[in-house]
Design a protein around this motif. Structure first.
Motif, PDB file in Angstrom:
ATOM      1  N   LYS A 173      -1.016  13.879  -1.920  1.00 36.68           N
ATOM      2  CA  LYS A 173      -1.668  14.824  -1.005  1.00 36.68           C
ATOM      3  C   LYS A 173      -1.684  14.280   0.424  1.00 36.68           C
ATOM      4  CE  LYS A 173      -4.589  17.300  -4.309  1.00 36.68           C
ATOM      5  NZ  LYS A 173      -5.969  17.713  -4.664  1.00 36.68           N
ATOM      6  N   ALA A 174      -1.783  12.951   0.555  1.00 38.83           N
ATOM      7  CA  ALA A 174      -1.746  12.350   1.887  1.00 38.83           C
ATOM      8  C   ALA A 174      -0.363  12.514   2.511  1.00 38.83           C
ATOM      9  CB  ALA A 174      -2.117  10.875   1.813  1.00 38.83           C
TER      10      ALA A 174
ATOM     11  N   SER B 281      -7.058   0.220   5.860  1.00 40.10           N
ATOM     12  CA  SER B 281      -7.412   0.677   4.509  1.00 40.10           C
ATOM     13  C   SER B 281      -7.819  -0.495   3.631  1.00 40.10           C
ATOM     14  CB  SER B 281      -6.239   1.417   3.880  1.00 40.10           C
ATOM     15  OG  SER B 281      -5.140   0.545   3.723  1.00 40.10           O
TER      16      SER B 281
ATOM     17  N   LYS C 180       0.839  -1.196   0.000  1.00 44.16           N
ATOM     18  CA  LYS C 180       0.000   0.000   0.000  1.00 44.16           C
ATOM     19  C   LYS C 180       0.874   1.245   0.000  1.00 44.16           C
ATOM     20  CE  LYS C 180      -3.717  -2.409   2.439  1.00 44.16           C
ATOM     21  NZ  LYS C 180      -4.676  -2.401   3.559  1.00 44.16           N
TER      22      LYS C 180
ATOM     23  N   THR D 212      -5.709   7.725   0.708  1.00 47.38           N
ATOM     24  CA  THR D 212      -5.946   9.103   0.282  1.00 47.38           C
ATOM     25  C   THR D 212      -5.803  10.084   1.438  1.00 47.38           C
ATOM     26  OG1 THR D 212      -8.312   8.984   0.725  1.00 47.38           O
ATOM     27  CG2 THR D 212      -7.564   8.255  -1.459  1.00 47.38           C
ATOM     28  N   LYS D 213      -5.791  11.364   1.085  1.00 45.40           N
ATOM     29  CA  LYS D 213      -5.722  12.422   2.081  1.00 45.40           C
ATOM     30  C   LYS D 213      -6.933  12.363   3.007  1.00 45.40           C
ATOM     31  CE  LYS D 213      -5.748  17.468   2.544  1.00 45.40           C
ATOM     32  NZ  LYS D 213      -5.791  18.764   1.813  1.00 45.40           N
ATOM     33  N   GLU D 214      -8.122  12.126   2.436  1.00 48.16           N
ATOM     34  CA  GLU D 214      -9.348  12.061   3.243  1.00 48.16           C
ATOM     35  C   GLU D 214      -9.282  10.912   4.245  1.00 48.16           C
ATOM     36  OE1 GLU D 214      -9.779  14.473  -0.162  1.00 48.16           O
ATOM     37  OE2 GLU D 214      -9.225  12.341  -0.073  1.00 48.16           O
TER      38      GLU D 214
ATOM     39  N   TYR E 216       0.731   5.847   0.071  1.00 42.66           N
ATOM     40  CA  TYR E 216      -0.037   7.059   0.318  1.00 42.66           C
ATOM     41  C   TYR E 216      -0.068   7.899  -0.954  1.00 42.66           C
ATOM     42  CZ  TYR E 216       0.033   6.309   5.394  1.00 42.66           C
ATOM     43  OH  TYR E 216      -0.147   5.800   6.655  1.00 42.66           O
ATOM     44  N   SER E 217      -1.178   8.587  -1.184  1.00 43.52           N
ATOM     45  CA  SER E 217      -1.246   9.525  -2.302  1.00 43.52           C
ATOM     46  C   SER E 217      -0.348  10.725  -2.001  1.00 43.52           C
ATOM     47  CB  SER E 217      -2.689   9.993  -2.513  1.00 43.52           C
ATOM     48  OG  SER E 217      -3.093  10.851  -1.456  1.00 43.52           O
TER      49      SER E 217
ATOM     50  N   ILE F 290      -4.148   2.382  -2.262  1.00 40.26           N
ATOM     51  CA  ILE F 290      -3.756   3.788  -2.226  1.00 40.26           C
ATOM     52  C   ILE F 290      -4.531   4.479  -1.110  1.00 40.26           C
ATOM     53  CG2 ILE F 290      -3.686   5.975  -3.456  1.00 40.26           C
ATOM     54  CD1 ILE F 290      -3.420   4.470  -6.038  1.00 40.26           C
TER      55      ILE F 290
END
Length: 525
Positions: free
Chosen positions: A405-406, A433, A400, A439-441, A402-403, A437
């Motif tokens: 933005k994350a 998760s 996995k 995400t920031k959210e 992180y994006s 990927i």
């Protein structure tokens, strides 16, 4: 005249390894045949190591036969994706662990993160010249083995690369046997071991501030003087204590850790000095204290600021005298131990109020090292996240990431729990998760707070004060007198503000040998 003698006359200051290496390069680039491969003298590195997951099952014979090959981790640096794939295929087929990078800057991050013991790099790259990259590698990690790879080989380039510290020099296209032979010689030339090379493997950093602290720790490892490690909770104080032990001459002996926090005084007394016999004098089943068990090794006292005053007096006496306080009535000699203490509390105010013994403070703080909080080394957060993702992923599990933005959110978030809190969050994210990927959210929810939430008045005031002090020091390159003048405060008042908000002037001084030297002096004071 032999090649070696000729090069010895041309380069009279060069060592035997460099002369033999130049002779080898001359033969190779001029089409000669090397009858007997040159193997340089072995070197040991305290700057690089590898950290592998333990195999579930492996026979002793398998371990013995493939130990050297399995230990070798190679970083290949080249802008050509086809060549990177070819190198991975050839080296991976020989059981080397291979990582790739498409440029010098990415390679430097990879070196910090995965700590290879051999780098194979192209000579011509867009973001940094290969020789400049070689010099940067050697300045950071002098014992790292590097092989230069180029499409246009000349004797002058080979000489220059060798003088800069390159182990070998290969001209594209490289034959498989030639590549593997050079790699085998390069890995055999290093006496890399987990004990010597992996002492700092738990510290992943590109921050110069953290590198300075690790440099102090490495120098402290060569001494037996007591070390006091300070820093906020979760910064890695115990990890640094273990790293100092691993880099020291005591590495083969015991490392004994005793926590001084949340323990009853009687329990702590037994843990430190051992148990006393009963009224009948029976001592057969009595347990030795940490001072005895750590004989010849290292004793770490975690959170020394919480040690009761009675035990502080006893410890100070044990450190000051030739004999320890006897728990059995016998005149036992003081064990030979290296003492490392850690604390997240400022001990000086505790001394002023009589909570901490002044005599003990000066005994344990001969070599002080302060570990910076994560907020002062934010450039390390993306590297730490990448490292923790690897640690949190089970073998064979779904990888996995992180994006972008994350990652940006993680790099700008406050971490009161520091590196430990970041690691816990990454483990939680990997476990919870659903996709590969994150995400920031998703990260915002896992942080448990609304990023748009208005901070409290006290929180906002503290942040403003810290930022204001940092900006003044940034403008004056860490000059406290000038910064105090900008703030219209006396130098004494300004120092008090710096201490209150944990802002350190040395973090803002211009990098370079002079400023690093002054930082070391500040630490020792």
């Amino acid at each position: 005249m032999t090649r070696s003698r000729r090069y010895a006359k041309i380069f009279p200051q060069s060592g035997e390894a460099t002369i033999a290496g130049l002779s080898f390069l001359d033969q190779h680039l001029s089409g000669g045949t090397l009858k007997k491969p040159y193997t340089p003298p072995p070197t040991a590195s305290l700057a690089f190591g590898i950290s592998r997951r333990a195999k579930d099952s492996a026979s002793p014979r398998d371990d013995a036969e493939s130990a050297e090959v399995r230990k070798a981790k190679i970083l290949v640096v080249d802008e050509d994706p086809a060549l990177r794939r070819l190198m991975v295929s050839r080296l991976g087929g020989e059981n080397y662990t291979v990582e790739i990078a498409d440029g010098a800057h990415a390679a430097l991050d990879a070196c910090v993160r995965s700590r290879p013991n051999l780098v194979i790099t192209d000579l011509r790259m867009k973001d940094m010249d290969g020789l400049a990259f070689l010099r940067e590698l050697k300045s950071r990690w002098p014992q790292l083995t590097v092989i230069i790879l180029t499409s246009h080989g000349t004797i002058s380039e080979a000489v220059q690369a060798t003088q800069c510290g390159a182990f070998g020099y290969l001209v594209k296209p490289v034959g498989k046997e030639e590549l593997l032979g050079q790699v085998q010689r390069a890995t055999a030339a290093s006496t890399f071991t987990l004990t010597e090379g992996d002492w700092r493997a738990n510290f992943v950093s590109r921050s110069q501030l953290m590198e300075d602290r690790l440099g102090i720790a490495n120098r402290a490892a060569s001494s037996d003087e007591p070390v006091l490690i300070t820093g906020e909770n979760g910064t890695g104080k115990e990890l640094l204590a273990r790293a100092i032990h691993a880099a020291s001459a005591r590495r083969e002996r015991h490392f004994v850790a005793v926590s001084c926090r949340n323990e009853a005084p009687d329990t702590l007394e037994s843990a430190l000095f051992g148990e006393e016999p009963d009224e009948a004098g029976h001592a057969e089943t009595l347990r030795d204290g940490a001072l005895q068990r750590a004989h010849g090794g290292t004793l770490m006292l975690d959170e020394i600021g919480d040690l009761p005053i009675k035990l502080q007096i006893a410890l100070a006496k044990a450190l000051d005298k030739n004999h320890i306080p006897s728990r059995t009535g016998m005149d036992a000699k003081r064990p030979d131990v290296r003492l490392i203490c850690t604390t997240s509390r400022d001990l000086k105010p505790l001394m002023d109020t009589g909570v901490f013994l002044e005599e003990l403070y000066y005994q344990i703080s001969i070599l002080p090292i302060e570990i910076p909080p994560l907020g002062r080394r934010r450039e390390d957060i993306p590297l730490l996240v990448s490292h923790f993702l690897e640690q949190a992923t089970e073998p064979g599990g779904q990888k996995k990431i992180y994006s972008p933005k994350a990652i940006e959110l993680l790099a700008t978030t406050d971490w009161p729990g520091n590196v430990r809190q970041l690691f816990d969050l990454v483990k939680q994210n990997v476990a919870l998760s659903h996709g590969n990927i994150m995400t920031k959210e998703f990260v915002e929810k896992s942080l448990g707070g609304d990023p748009t939430k208005i901070p409290s008045y006290d929180e906002a005031r503290e942040k403003f004060s810290r930022d204001y002090l940092a900006e003044n020091l940034q403008r004056t390159a860490g000059n406290v007198t000038q910064a105090a003048r900008l703030a219209k405060r006396t130098r004494t008042d300004f120092y008090k503000l710096l201490a209150r908000y944990r802002v350190h002037p040395e973090d803002f001084k211009n990098p370079g040998p002079a400023s690093r030297k002054s930082t070391d002096v500040d630490e020792e004071e």
